[in-house]
Design a protein around this motif. Structure first.
Motif, PDB file in Angstrom:
ATOM      1  N   GLY A  29       0.803  -1.228   0.000  1.00 33.54           N
ATOM      2  CA  GLY A  29       0.000   0.000   0.000  1.00 33.54           C
ATOM      3  C   GLY A  29       0.829   1.268   0.000  1.00 33.54           C
ATOM      4  O   GLY A  29       0.339   2.330   0.341  1.00 33.54           O
ATOM      5  N   MET A  30       2.094   1.136  -0.348  1.00 37.58           N
ATOM      6  CA  MET A  30       2.923   2.343  -0.433  1.00 37.58           C
ATOM      7  C   MET A  30       4.123   2.076  -1.335  1.00 37.58           C
ATOM      8  O   MET A  30       4.352   0.945  -1.760  1.00 37.58           O
ATOM      9  N   THR A  31       4.845   3.119  -1.616  1.00 37.38           N
ATOM     10  CA  THR A  31       6.039   3.002  -2.438  1.00 37.38           C
ATOM     11  C   THR A  31       7.216   3.532  -1.633  1.00 37.38           C
ATOM     12  O   THR A  31       7.090   4.560  -0.973  1.00 37.38           O
ATOM     13  N   GLY A  32       8.325   2.810  -1.674  1.00 37.62           N
ATOM     14  CA  GLY A  32       9.522   3.279  -0.981  1.00 37.62           C
ATOM     15  C   GLY A  32      10.389   4.092  -1.930  1.00 37.62           C
ATOM     16  O   GLY A  32      10.274   3.967  -3.146  1.00 37.62           O
ATOM     17  N   ILE A  33      11.241   4.935  -1.370  1.00 36.29           N
ATOM     18  CA  ILE A  33      12.169   5.714  -2.182  1.00 36.29           C
ATOM     19  C   ILE A  33      13.580   5.450  -1.671  1.00 36.29           C
ATOM     20  O   ILE A  33      13.835   5.569  -0.468  1.00 36.29           O
ATOM     21  N   ASP A  34      14.468   5.086  -2.586  1.00 36.85           N
ATOM     22  CA  ASP A  34      15.879   4.892  -2.245  1.00 36.85           C
ATOM     23  C   ASP A  34      16.682   5.928  -3.021  1.00 36.85           C
ATOM     24  O   ASP A  34      16.699   5.905  -4.252  1.00 36.85           O
ATOM     25  N   LEU A  35      17.339   6.815  -2.302  1.00 36.33           N
ATOM     26  CA  LEU A  35      18.052   7.912  -2.971  1.00 36.33           C
ATOM     27  C   LEU A  35      19.558   7.669  -3.072  1.00 36.33           C
ATOM     28  O   LEU A  35      20.313   8.587  -3.349  1.00 36.33           O
ATOM     29  N   ASN A  36      19.990   6.417  -2.839  1.00 38.52           N
ATOM     30  CA  ASN A  36      21.425   6.129  -2.979  1.00 38.52           C
ATOM     31  C   ASN A  36      21.943   6.476  -4.368  1.00 38.52           C
ATOM     32  O   ASN A  36      23.056   6.946  -4.532  1.00 38.52           O
ATOM     33  N   ARG A  37      21.126   6.215  -5.386  1.00 30.44           N
ATOM     34  CA  ARG A  37      21.577   6.464  -6.761  1.00 30.44           C
ATOM     35  C   ARG A  37      21.429   7.941  -7.150  1.00 30.44           C
ATOM     36  O   ARG A  37      22.044   8.393  -8.120  1.00 30.44           O
TER      37      ARG A  37
END
Lengths: 483, 475
Positions: B137-145
């Motif tokens: 029910g949600m989206t994660g965000i990975d900002l490593n890139r």
């Protein structure tokens, strides 16, 4: 105590007349007592303040005190400060506690100065009256029915009301000079690039510049000494040798050529302001200055140029406030687009929305050349005007605003009238020059009037010298409102 | 109607720098989400970008390697759009004034060389990633890139077939990995291609309407996607339809392209110069410093191999396919092996075994020096070619030196003519029938007799000596 200069406070601390904790406590008590009336502070945090004060006392006890160790100040709520709520006057950042500190905040902390609190401001520094704060309007200490000016209205009001000896501030189109003038205090916007913008929440990146507000030019010089300096984390920071901005304070003004731009004294300037400037110029003449009339022919184009460039940059700078990572996020939404829409609709106030819309429009495909590029060309013309003007004189003297402070609510329904009041301050930012504002008297209704001194690039010491000499023979800067 | 295909590529190459393009955070792949992020990468309020100079070095290297103009002054611009993996709400890129302009790359399809001109190459930052795995029910965000440096390399629309597009992509890949500005890891997204495809009736001057296939990360996908797209475009036009400008995605499972967004949905990115970054000014000295550090390029090395080692152009081309392979060859020769024999061995058994084991030359268990010592044993007739192949296999498996294996297994070839003569005499006596056949004019029988002799010597007899003596005896 509250009337003391930074130098006197520093001497008192050094002599053991009072400790940093005692000093901070006294100022905090006054701030707490009067903030309900003035709304100059968004955040006061006694625990954090006293912890800093105790650390300053410990530094002094260990024999490592510097010139400003233990001297308290207030920070405009635009400088990120680790551990402190940093709101920028917006609902968007109402509960944002910064995980890092701005360069300015770090420098000041390293000097051992003690943070009294975070001052109120127009939301994201957009405004000339401090009525655009999510945390409510700031009241002018000289007249609570008057605006304190903006966007650094909280910093100017705090210094004027003696809630803090000095304060940090920022100036994108006059946001240090105009509130300083409205509140009867002194402030200087340095040359673009002198004070690092790292950690200073961006409004219009090519125009934003941090600077000090104080009771006197001397206090501003001392605080600027700490605020300024090259920072490799800001690519627009200027790499040059550190300066002591107090070095020329004592220089006599004989031979100083003051330029008066005729366009700044034309239609639209209030007669009381014009008379006050005449009187101030007469004082400067007595101090040995000579007067030359100069021309800044493109002055009237500063307003349209500024109100294209600043919103353009702002529309992009404020995109990061999207509800994804920090700050306000709408409670209810269906899908990503609605999350963005509701978050930003709820989180930003009207003036911020107006400038985001304007900025988005002028950068749009098909309008970019007609607006943004044209505004940049005008910007160059304005810089050329100042270069030609400053070739004929050492400093330019000018009004800060067409009038003294107006009433709260007077211009809130007419944004254009509010923008027009910025006419005398915008050019300095567009050209990247330093500009100082110091008090020169009062209007008939008792509201302060200031005068602006504009210098060539990196001529801060010269401006501070002129204002300081003026302040040696006048007492406007020592007048305090009765509260 | 005959159709001509027109293809241009935009390739995003991830540059191999330790830190990001505008922040001090690490670019290493695979860390826990959001652990490699400085204040700029999360776009905290007040954060500012600062140019990483080593990123500029890489762009200059590329410009010099393709004979392009490296602009003395280029400008970073903001490309504005909202997306959760784009923390600032804009991507810092270069728009009107890119750092590299022009240049060319030579490709080779079925032995035909063709020069593909490049339009430009510009620096920009990568976005983060949306994470769906393990999210309910949600989206994660990975900002490593986010903030990883990219060089976007744009070609002119000069390719005329899927094969040319693939050849161009491979040549570009080979070049950027050769000069070391990209690690070439396509699975991790270090080299991603957007392919613009249009078709037009043969002879027509104007281009057809193009569609852009986004984000292809293997050469095979480029080939499949272009072929499928070309087929679709021709069919559409021949069925009376028209092509609408669009961005499409390639689905490797179906082998087809499908629409992502039409031109009407295209963003207005509101590009403008980034006020946080002064124009990038590159001095003559900077360019000369990078030039002096630039490795020898594949084309120059190929020419040198032909003259210095007297090997055929084909061999020189193959051996300079990668820098590691070329280095392996040069090390083998430097260790005393004959150049042509070294080329044969490396292009033959060594490459074949590596391919079978899906290994790169850098992972070859037999070092160049070890291979050279084996080749030297062939050169000095200690072993014959066939035995050498067995020895190489054993070296590969055990890591033992060639001489150790030859000694231990008694593989030294027999060159003593007396001993060989005795073996031949035995073979001739036992195979009178074959001798008869040979004498009757059957040349094949001679080879059979040689084979018998080799067998009798357990492969150790020097085949040349066997041949010679046998000829004498049968004469």
């Amino acid at each position: 105590m509250f009337e003391k200069s930074i130098k006197q406070l520093s001497a008192g601390l050094a002599a053991g007349e009072f400790s940093a904790v005692e000093l901070a406590t006294e100022f905090l008590q006054r701030a707490k007592a009067l903030n309900g009336q003035l709304n100059a502070f968004i955040t006061l945090n006694e625990d954090l303040t006293l912890a800093q004060a105790r650390a300053a006392d410990a530094t002094r006890a260990a024999g490592h005190a510097g010139a400003l160790t233990g001297v308290p100040l207030a920070h405009k709520d635009i400088f990120c400060q680790e551990g402190w709520r940093t709101t920028c006057g917006s609902k968007m950042l109402e509960n944002f506690v910064s995980p890092y500190s701005a360069h300015v905040v770090e420098n000041i902390a390293r000097a051992g100065m003690v943070t009294l609190g975070r001052t109120n401001m127009d939301e994201f520094a957009m405004g000339s009256s401090n009525e655009n704060s999510y945390f409510g309007a700031v009241k002018n200490p000289w007249d609570v029915n008057a605006v304190p000016g903006g966007s650094s209205g909280g910093s100017a009001a705090a210094v004027a009301a003696r809630l803090a000896p000095v304060a940090t501030a920022t100036d994108t189109g006059g946001s240090i000079r105009q509130p300083a003038a409205f509140c009867g205090v002194t402030g200087i916007k340095p040359t673009y690039g002198v004070v690092s913008r790292f950690g200073m929440i961006a409004y219009a990146s090519s125009l934003d510049q941090g600077g000090p507000i104080g009771k006197s030019a001397e206090d501003c010089a001392l605080l600027l000494n700490v605020m300024a300096g090259f920072d490799e984390r800001d690519a627009t920071s200027v790499e040059r040798a550190t300066e002591d901005y107090t070095r020329d304070l004592a220089q006599p003004l004989s031979g100083l050529r003051i330029g008066l731009p005729k366009e700044y004294f034309a239609e639209g300037l209030d007669a009381e302001v014009a008379r006050a400037i005449d009187a101030a110029i007469a004082e400067y003449k007595k101090l040995g200055a000579t007067i030359v009339e100069i021309s800044l022919p493109n002055t009237r184009m500063a307003i349209p140029s500024y109100y294209v460039i600043a919103p353009a940059e702002a529309s992009s700078n404020l995109s990061r406030f999207d509800g994804v990572r920090y700050g306000h996020r709408a409670a209810q939404y269906d899908g990503l687009t609605e999350m963005y829409e509701k978050t930003r609709a709820e989180g930003f106030g009207w003036e911020v929305k107006r400038r985001i819309l304007t900025g988005t429009y002028v950068l749009s495909h098909g309008y970019y050349d007609a607006y943004y590029l044209q505004a940049q060309r005008v910007r160059q013309l304005l810089a050329n005007d100042f270069a030609a003007g400053l070739a004929q004189c050492d400093v330019i003297a000018a009004p800060v605003a067409p009038t003294a402070a107006w009433n709260i609510g007077e211009k809130t329904d007419d944004p254009l009238a509010m923008y027009l009041a910025d006419i005398y301050t915008l050019g300095v930012n567009l050209a990247g020059l330093p500009g100082l504002s110091h008090p020169i008297g009062f209007a008939g209704n008792g509201r302060p009037i200031g005068m602006q001194l504009i210098g060539n690039y990196f001529a801060e010491a010269r401006l501070l010298n002129a204002a300081h000499q003026y302040q040696q023979v006048t007492d406007w800067h020592t007048r305090a409102p009765v509260l | 109607m005959k159709w001509e295909v027109v293809i241009g590529l935009e390739v995003h190459t991830q540059l191999t720098t330790k830190s990001k393009i505008f922040s001090p955070a690490s670019t290493a792949f695979g860390a826990a989400p959001n652990t490699q992020t400085a204040v700029v990468d999360i776009a905290l309020p007040g954060a500012l970008p600062v140019m990483n100079k080593s990123v500029v070095d890489k762009a200059i290297q590329f410009g010099l390697a393709i004979g392009a103009n490296v602009r003395r002054r280029s400008v970073f611009a903001r490309k504005n759009y909202f997306y959760p993996d784009l923390p600032k709400g804009y991507q810092i890129s270069q728009f009107e004034l890119p750092v590299v302009e022009g240049g060319a790359i030579t490709i080779n399809v079925d032995g035909v060389e063709k020069t593909i001109n490049l339009t430009r190459a510009h620096l920009e930052e990568d976005a983060g990633k949306s994470v769906h795995e393990g999210m309910v029910g949600m989206t994660g965000i990975d900002l490593n890139r986010a903030g990883t440096p990219l060089l976007e390399i744009v070609s002119e629309p000069e390719m005329r077939s899927a094969a040319e597009a693939v050849a161009y992509a491979k040549a570009l890949y080979s070049l950027v990995t050769w000069i070391g500005i990209c690690d070439g890891n396509m699975q991790e997204g270090s080299f991603r291609c957007d392919v613009n495809v249009s078709v037009r009736p043969e002879g027509q001057k104007e281009f057809g309407t193009r569609r852009e296939i986004k984000n292809l990360n293997s050469f095979r996908f480029i080939e499949q996607a272009v072929k499928s797209e070309v087929r679709w475009q021709i069919e559409t036009i021949e069925d009376g339809g028209t092509i609408q400008q669009a961005t499409v995605l390639f689905d490797p499972d179906t082998g087809e392209t499908r629409m992502m967004r039409s031109k009407e949905d295209a963003h207005d990115y509101r590009y403008f110069p980034d006020p946080d970054l002064p124009p990038l000014v590159i001095s003559e000295e900077w360019i000369e410093r990078v030039r002096s550090e630039l490795p020898e390029l594949p084309a120059a090395m190929k020419t040198r191999f032909e003259s210095q080692y007297s090997i055929p152009a084909y061999d020189a081309g193959t051996l300079t396919a990668s820098k590691a392979l070329a280095a392996y060859f040069e090390a083998t020769v430097a260790a005393g092996a004959d150049a042509k024999l070294s080329a044969n061995w490396i292009m033959g058994d060594v490459s074949a075994t590596l391919n079978r084991e899906e290994k790169d030359i850098s992972e070859c268990p037999v070092s160049a020096a070890a291979l050279a010592s084996l080749i030297k044993r062939v050169q000095d007739n200690t072993i014959n070619n066939k035995t050498a192949k067995d020895v190489l296999r054993k070296m590969w498996e055990t890591g033992d030196a060639a001489d150790t294996i030859i000694e231990r297994d008694g593989l030294k070839q027999e060159t003593d003519t007396g001993a060989i003569e005795a073996i031949i005499d035995g073979v001739l006596a036992a195979n009178a029938g074959m001798v008869e056949e040979f004498r009757a004019g059957k040349e094949k029988a001679f080879n059979a007799l040689v084979g018998q002799c080799m067998k009798a010597s357990k492969g150790k007899a020097n085949p040349a000596v066997v041949n010679e003596i046998l000829k004498q005896k049968l004469a």
